[in-house]
Scaffold this motif. Structure first.
Motif, PDB file in Angstrom:
ATOM      1  N   ALA A  97       0.827  -1.206   0.000  1.00  0.00           N
ATOM      2  CA  ALA A  97       0.000   0.000   0.000  1.00  0.00           C
ATOM      3  C   ALA A  97       0.864   1.259   0.000  1.00  0.00           C
ATOM      4  O   ALA A  97       0.527   2.257  -0.658  1.00  0.00           O
ATOM      5  N   GLN A 100       2.129   1.737  -3.546  1.00  0.00           N
ATOM      6  CA  GLN A 100       1.086   2.254  -4.425  1.00  0.00           C
ATOM      7  C   GLN A 100       0.732   3.702  -4.093  1.00  0.00           C
ATOM      8  O   GLN A 100       0.424   4.497  -4.981  1.00  0.00           O
ATOM      9  N   TYR A 101       0.766   4.043  -2.799  1.00  0.00           N
ATOM     10  CA  TYR A 101       0.487   5.430  -2.408  1.00  0.00           C
ATOM     11  C   TYR A 101       1.542   6.365  -2.990  1.00  0.00           C
ATOM     12  O   TYR A 101       1.221   7.443  -3.512  1.00  0.00           O
ATOM     13  N   SER A 104       0.935   6.795  -6.677  1.00  0.00           N
ATOM     14  CA  SER A 104      -0.223   7.651  -6.896  1.00  0.00           C
ATOM     15  C   SER A 104       0.113   9.110  -6.612  1.00  0.00           C
ATOM     16  O   SER A 104      -0.339  10.014  -7.336  1.00  0.00           O
ATOM     17  N   PHE A 183      -5.688   1.552  -0.877  1.00  0.00           N
ATOM     18  CA  PHE A 183      -4.770   0.567  -1.444  1.00  0.00           C
ATOM     19  C   PHE A 183      -4.691  -0.716  -0.609  1.00  0.00           C
ATOM     20  O   PHE A 183      -3.884  -1.593  -0.914  1.00  0.00           O
TER      21      PHE A 183
END
Length: 230
Positions: A97, A100-101, A104, A183
Motif C-alpha cells: 500500500a 502504491q500510495y 499515486s 490501497f
C-alpha cells in the motif's frame, strides 16, 4: 475445562457405615463425576454403577482430562500461528500500500505540473499578444503604464511555468492511515484486522433510468375496464 462433583455422601455415612463402599447405595447417594468444557474424547460423565465403582474409573477420567488438555494446547498453538501468519500478510499488504500510495502521489504531482504548464502557456500567449498591442501604442503615460504591466505579467508567468526550473521527483510525505485505505482492500490500516467494505455513494442527481426502482415503482396495477356506454 471444569470438574463437577455432585451427590457425594458424607464420609463414613454410606449404607454400610464405611466410606467407599457404595456398590449397594441407592442412586441418590452414588458418586457422580462431570467433566465440562472443551470437546469430549470418550465421555464427560462417570458415576458409580452396580458393577463398577467411580474409583475404578479414575484412570479413564485422568486420561480424558489429559486428552482435553492436549487438544486445548494444540488449539492455542494453532491460534498463535494463525495470528502470526495474519500479521505477516498484513505487514506485506501495508508495504504494498505504501508503494502504491507513493506512485499515486507522483502521478498526481505530474498531473498538477502539466496543468500548471498549460495554464502558464495560455498566459504566455496572452501576454505576448498584449505586448504586441503595447508596442504599437504612441509614447506617453498610457504606454509607460502598459509596459510596466507587461513586465509584471511576464515575471508572473515565468514563476508559474514549472518548466522554468529543472524537473525533479517530488518528496513523498509520510502517509496517514486514511491515505493507505484505498490501497489496502479488505485490510485495516490500524492492525491485522479486516474492515467492512464501504458502499459506493449514489449521486443525488442520478438519472431515473440508473436508479434502482423501489418496490412501489415495480408494482404493476391492472388496467381498469372501460365503462360501456349506455
Amino acid at each position: 475445562m471444569t470438574c463437577e462433583n455432585v451427590d457425594f455422601p458424607a464420609l463414613g455415612q454410606g449404607p454400610t457405615g464405611s466410606a467407599g463402599q457404595t456398590g449397594s447405595a441407592p442412586p441418590s447417594e452414588r458418586l457422580h463425576f462431570v467433566l465440562s468444557g472443551d470437546q469430549p474424547h470418550r465421555a464427560s460423565e462417570w458415576a458409580d454403577t452396580p458393577g463398577r465403582s467411580l474409583e475404578e474409573q479414575l484412570a479413564e477420567i485422568a486420561q480424558e482430562v489429559t486428552l482435553r488438555g492436549e487438544a486445548a494446547e494444540r488449539r492455542r498453538q494453532d491460534e498463535i500461528e494463525a495470528a502470526r501468519q495474519k500479521r505477516i500478510r498484513w505487514k506485506a499488504a501495508m508495504e504494498e500500500a505504501r508503494v502504491q500510495y507513493a506512485e499515486s502521489y507522483r502521478v498526481r504531482h505530474f498531473e498538477a505540473q502539466e496543468a500548471a504548464w498549460r495554464h502558464a502557456t495560455r498566459l504566455t500567449r496572452y501576454v505576448s499578444a498584449a505586448r504586441t498591442r503595447v508596442e504599437a501604442m504612441p509614447p506617453g503615460q498610457t504606454r509607460t503604464e502598459a509596459e510596466a504591466w507587461i513586465s509584471c505579467a511576464t515575471a508572473t508567468v515565468e514563476r508559474l511555468d514549472p518548466l522554468n526550473a529543472p524537473p525533479r521527483l517530488p518528496d513523498i510525505p509520510e502517509p496517514r492511515a486514511d491515505d493507505l485505505k484505498p490501497f489496502l482492500g479488505h485490510w485495516s490500516p490500524y492492525g491485522p484486522t479486516y474492515r467492512a467494505p464501504t458502499p459506493p455513494d449514489v449521486p443525488a442527481d442520478l438519472p431515473s433510468s440508473s436508479r434502482k426502482a423501489s418496490p412501489r415503482e415495480h408494482t404493476s396495477h391492472p388496467a381498469r375496464p372501460a365503462r360501456s356506454a349506455r
